[in-house]
Design an enzyme around this catalytic site. Structure first.
Site, PDB file in Angstrom:
ATOM      1  N   ASN A 105       3.927  -7.593   3.942  1.00  0.00           N
ATOM      2  CA  ASN A 105       4.861  -8.094   2.931  1.00  0.00           C
ATOM      3  C   ASN A 105       5.037  -6.990   1.889  1.00  0.00           C
ATOM      4  O   ASN A 105       4.117  -6.707   1.128  1.00  0.00           O
ATOM      5  CB  ASN A 105       4.262  -9.364   2.293  1.00  0.00           C
ATOM      6  CG  ASN A 105       5.087  -9.859   1.125  1.00  0.00           C
ATOM      7  OD1 ASN A 105       6.224  -9.434   0.930  1.00  0.00           O
ATOM      8  ND2 ASN A 105       4.507 -10.764   0.337  1.00  0.00           N
ATOM      9  N   TRP A 106       6.199  -6.387   1.899  1.00  0.00           N
ATOM     10  CA  TRP A 106       6.424  -5.230   1.016  1.00  0.00           C
ATOM     11  C   TRP A 106       6.818  -5.649  -0.402  1.00  0.00           C
ATOM     12  O   TRP A 106       7.024  -4.796  -1.269  1.00  0.00           O
ATOM     13  CB  TRP A 106       7.479  -4.300   1.626  1.00  0.00           C
ATOM     14  CG  TRP A 106       7.053  -3.688   2.930  1.00  0.00           C
ATOM     15  CD1 TRP A 106       5.813  -3.785   3.517  1.00  0.00           C
ATOM     16  CD2 TRP A 106       7.850  -2.894   3.824  1.00  0.00           C
ATOM     17  NE1 TRP A 106       5.795  -3.105   4.717  1.00  0.00           N
ATOM     18  CE2 TRP A 106       7.038  -2.549   4.933  1.00  0.00           C
ATOM     19  CE3 TRP A 106       9.171  -2.449   3.809  1.00  0.00           C
ATOM     20  CZ2 TRP A 106       7.504  -1.771   6.003  1.00  0.00           C
ATOM     21  CZ3 TRP A 106       9.636  -1.679   4.870  1.00  0.00           C
ATOM     22  CH2 TRP A 106       8.802  -1.339   5.944  1.00  0.00           C
ATOM     23  N   LYS A 107       6.978  -6.915  -0.620  1.00  0.00           N
ATOM     24  CA  LYS A 107       7.306  -7.453  -1.954  1.00  0.00           C
ATOM     25  C   LYS A 107       8.461  -6.666  -2.587  1.00  0.00           C
ATOM     26  O   LYS A 107       9.345  -6.180  -1.882  1.00  0.00           O
ATOM     27  CB  LYS A 107       6.063  -7.452  -2.847  1.00  0.00           C
ATOM     28  CG  LYS A 107       4.873  -8.129  -2.188  1.00  0.00           C
ATOM     29  CD  LYS A 107       3.795  -8.484  -3.160  1.00  0.00           C
ATOM     30  CE  LYS A 107       2.599  -9.024  -2.410  1.00  0.00           C
ATOM     31  NZ  LYS A 107       1.609  -9.628  -3.275  1.00  0.00           N
TER      32      LYS A 107
ATOM     33  N   GLY B  49      -3.554  -9.683  -4.149  1.00  0.00           N
ATOM     34  CA  GLY B  49      -3.340  -8.547  -5.053  1.00  0.00           C
ATOM     35  C   GLY B  49      -4.450  -8.351  -6.069  1.00  0.00           C
ATOM     36  O   GLY B  49      -4.299  -7.610  -7.030  1.00  0.00           O
TER      37      GLY B  49
ATOM     38  N   HIS C 175       5.576 -18.204  -0.199  1.00  0.00           N
ATOM     39  CA  HIS C 175       4.583 -17.264  -0.722  1.00  0.00           C
ATOM     40  C   HIS C 175       4.162 -17.739  -2.114  1.00  0.00           C
ATOM     41  O   HIS C 175       4.988 -18.252  -2.880  1.00  0.00           O
ATOM     42  CB  HIS C 175       5.176 -15.846  -0.790  1.00  0.00           C
ATOM     43  CG  HIS C 175       4.146 -14.804  -1.088  1.00  0.00           C
ATOM     44  ND1 HIS C 175       3.675 -14.585  -2.364  1.00  0.00           N
ATOM     45  CD2 HIS C 175       3.455 -13.971  -0.273  1.00  0.00           C
ATOM     46  CE1 HIS C 175       2.742 -13.635  -2.324  1.00  0.00           C
ATOM     47  NE2 HIS C 175       2.590 -13.244  -1.061  1.00  0.00           N
TER      48      HIS C 175
ATOM     49  N   GLU D 133       3.704 -16.283  -4.780  1.00  0.00           N
ATOM     50  CA  GLU D 133       4.491 -15.738  -5.893  1.00  0.00           C
ATOM     51  C   GLU D 133       5.816 -16.497  -6.036  1.00  0.00           C
ATOM     52  O   GLU D 133       6.316 -16.669  -7.148  1.00  0.00           O
ATOM     53  CB  GLU D 133       4.713 -14.228  -5.687  1.00  0.00           C
ATOM     54  CG  GLU D 133       3.421 -13.468  -5.942  1.00  0.00           C
ATOM     55  CD  GLU D 133       3.246 -12.193  -5.129  1.00  0.00           C
ATOM     56  OE1 GLU D 133       4.236 -11.651  -4.608  1.00  0.00           O
ATOM     57  OE2 GLU D 133       2.086 -11.745  -5.014  1.00  0.00           O
TER      58      GLU D 133
ATOM     59  N   SER E 222      -5.680  -9.573  -0.133  1.00  0.00           N
ATOM     60  CA  SER E 222      -6.443  -8.325  -0.197  1.00  0.00           C
ATOM     61  C   SER E 222      -7.048  -7.916   1.154  1.00  0.00           C
ATOM     62  O   SER E 222      -8.184  -7.448   1.210  1.00  0.00           O
ATOM     63  CB  SER E 222      -7.519  -8.407  -1.277  1.00  0.00           C
ATOM     64  OG  SER E 222      -6.919  -8.632  -2.538  1.00  0.00           O
TER      65      SER E 222
ATOM     66  N   GLU F  95      -3.227 -18.145   2.346  1.00  0.00           N
ATOM     67  CA  GLU F  95      -3.369 -17.090   1.342  1.00  0.00           C
ATOM     68  C   GLU F  95      -3.957 -17.680   0.069  1.00  0.00           C
ATOM     69  O   GLU F  95      -3.205 -18.215  -0.781  1.00  0.00           O
ATOM     70  CB  GLU F  95      -1.997 -16.489   1.020  1.00  0.00           C
ATOM     71  CG  GLU F  95      -1.359 -15.789   2.201  1.00  0.00           C
ATOM     72  CD  GLU F  95      -0.466 -14.648   1.735  1.00  0.00           C
ATOM     73  OE1 GLU F  95      -0.750 -13.512   2.109  1.00  0.00           O
ATOM     74  OE2 GLU F  95       0.478 -14.892   0.984  1.00  0.00           O
TER      75      GLU F  95
ATOM     76  N   GLY G 159      -0.334  -7.370   1.900  1.00  0.00           N
ATOM     77  CA  GLY G 159       0.563  -6.927   0.834  1.00  0.00           C
ATOM     78  C   GLY G 159       0.371  -5.442   0.580  1.00  0.00           C
ATOM     79  O   GLY G 159       0.917  -4.591   1.278  1.00  0.00           O
ATOM     80  N   GLY G 160      -0.467  -5.133  -0.421  1.00  0.00           N
ATOM     81  CA  GLY G 160      -0.666  -3.753  -0.885  1.00  0.00           C
ATOM     82  C   GLY G 160      -0.820  -2.720   0.218  1.00  0.00           C
ATOM     83  O   GLY G 160      -0.134  -1.696   0.233  1.00  0.00           O
TER      84      GLY G 160
HETATM   85  C1  PEP Z   1       0.583 -10.897   0.067  1.00  0.00           C
HETATM   86  O1  PEP Z   1       1.493 -10.313  -0.471  1.00  0.00           O
HETATM   87  O2  PEP Z   1       0.840 -11.911   0.716  1.00  0.00           O
HETATM   88  C2  PEP Z   1      -0.780 -10.404  -0.087  1.00  0.00           C
HETATM   89  C3  PEP Z   1      -1.731 -11.016   0.554  1.00  0.00           C
HETATM   90  O3  PEP Z   1      -0.968  -9.301  -0.893  1.00  0.00           O
HETATM   91  P1  PEP Z   1      -2.297  -8.371  -0.964  1.00  0.00           P
HETATM   92  O4  PEP Z   1      -2.643  -7.987   0.448  1.00  0.00           O
HETATM   93  O5  PEP Z   1      -1.877  -7.206  -1.783  1.00  0.00           O
HETATM   94  O6  PEP Z   1      -3.367  -9.186  -1.597  1.00  0.00           O
END
Ligand code: PEP
Length: 253
Positions: free
Chosen positions: A10-12, A174, A96, A98, A213, A168, A234-235
């Site tokens: 997920n590049w957000k 994050g 998600h 967010e 994470s 999640e 994500g990251g």
């Molecule tokens: C995500 O964006 O769904 C996520 C899990 O981010 P991260 O891996 O950065 O925690």
């Protein structure tokens, strides 16, 4: 039941079109896929068409990070299911955390978004997860059940057959704090059990991703859990080498 691993990035709200296509090209270039995993990337709307074009003919799948439930009309800034399909998405992330916490996506809205995705043959990656306060209050499993119950209300097993679920925990997204493999397994097993309401075979087949994470140094342990079928990253999905390492979890075993 052997399920195919599924690793999603997920590049957000990151990357220009040029950066997104370069990242997609770098991931596509790597032929290393030790686990024969399905690979999905979710760029911003602005990069969707270019990324889809870049990975055309490869096995990399493309998702939008959200979708509106209406077909068209006066919904300024929203993007419809047909529009994301037109841009080349086959999948869509729905719910998600967010979106839930920053943009007000309620269970009811998510239910409509899921309906729109199914109607347009888009594969939804439906996210559920508890906050830290909910976990500390011992409410994790009831929160997840309620998100699943409300989000999936009214759909038949037939409609849900392409559904992918992502667990999640909000406190792990994050933050650098990952659920332990045991914590992930406990929730994944309970989600699978919950999905038995659509049939035992259905529950045995459904892909359940862990997100929060996920990193090169913890992916192996998380992916080793029996009910963890993949990861939503994500990251570390923003750096090709890291994402490729996660795709190749257990590479050294
Ligand atoms: C995500 O964006 O769904 C996520 C899990 O981010 P991260 O891996 O950065 O925690």
């Amino acid at each position: 039941m052997k399920r195919k691993p599924f690793i999603a990035g997920n590049w957000k709200m990151h990357n220009t079109i040029a950066e997104s296509t370069a990242l997609a090209a770098a991931i596509a270039k790597s032929k290393e896929n030790k686990n024969q995993a399905d690979i999905l990337v979710a760029p911003s709307y602005t990069s969707l068409a270019s990324v889809a074009q870049t990975v055309k003919g490869t096995k990399i799948l493309v998702a939008a990070q959200d979708v509106h439930f209406e077909e068209k009309g006066a919904f300024t800034s929203a993007v419809s299911p047909s529009q994301i399909k037109d841009a080349g998405a086959t999948h869509v992330i729905i719910g998600h955390s967010e979106r839930r916490s920053l943009f007000g996506d309620t269970d009811g809205i998510l239910n409509k978004k899921l309906a729109a995705a199914f109607k347009h043959n888009l594969v939804p990656v439906f996210c559920v997860g508890e906050t830290l306060a909910e976990r500390e209050a011992g409410k994790t499993l009831s929160v997840i059940e309620s998100q699943l119950g409300n989000g999936l209300a009214g759909f038949t097993a037939e409609q849900l057959k392409t559904l992918i679920i992502a667990y999640e925990p909000v406190w792990a997204i994050g933050t650098g704090k990952t659920a332990t493999p045991q914590q992930a397994q406990e929730v994944h097993a309970s989600i699978r059990k919950y999905m038995e309401k659509y049939g035992k075979d259905f529950a045995a087949k459904i892909i359940i991703l862990y997100g929060g994470s996920v990193k090169t140094d913890n992916a192996d342990a998380i992916m080793a859990e029996p009910d963890v079928d993949g990861a939503l990253v994500g990251g570390q999905s923003l750096v090709a080498e890291q994402f490729i390492r996660i795709i190749n979890f257990n590479a050294n075993k």
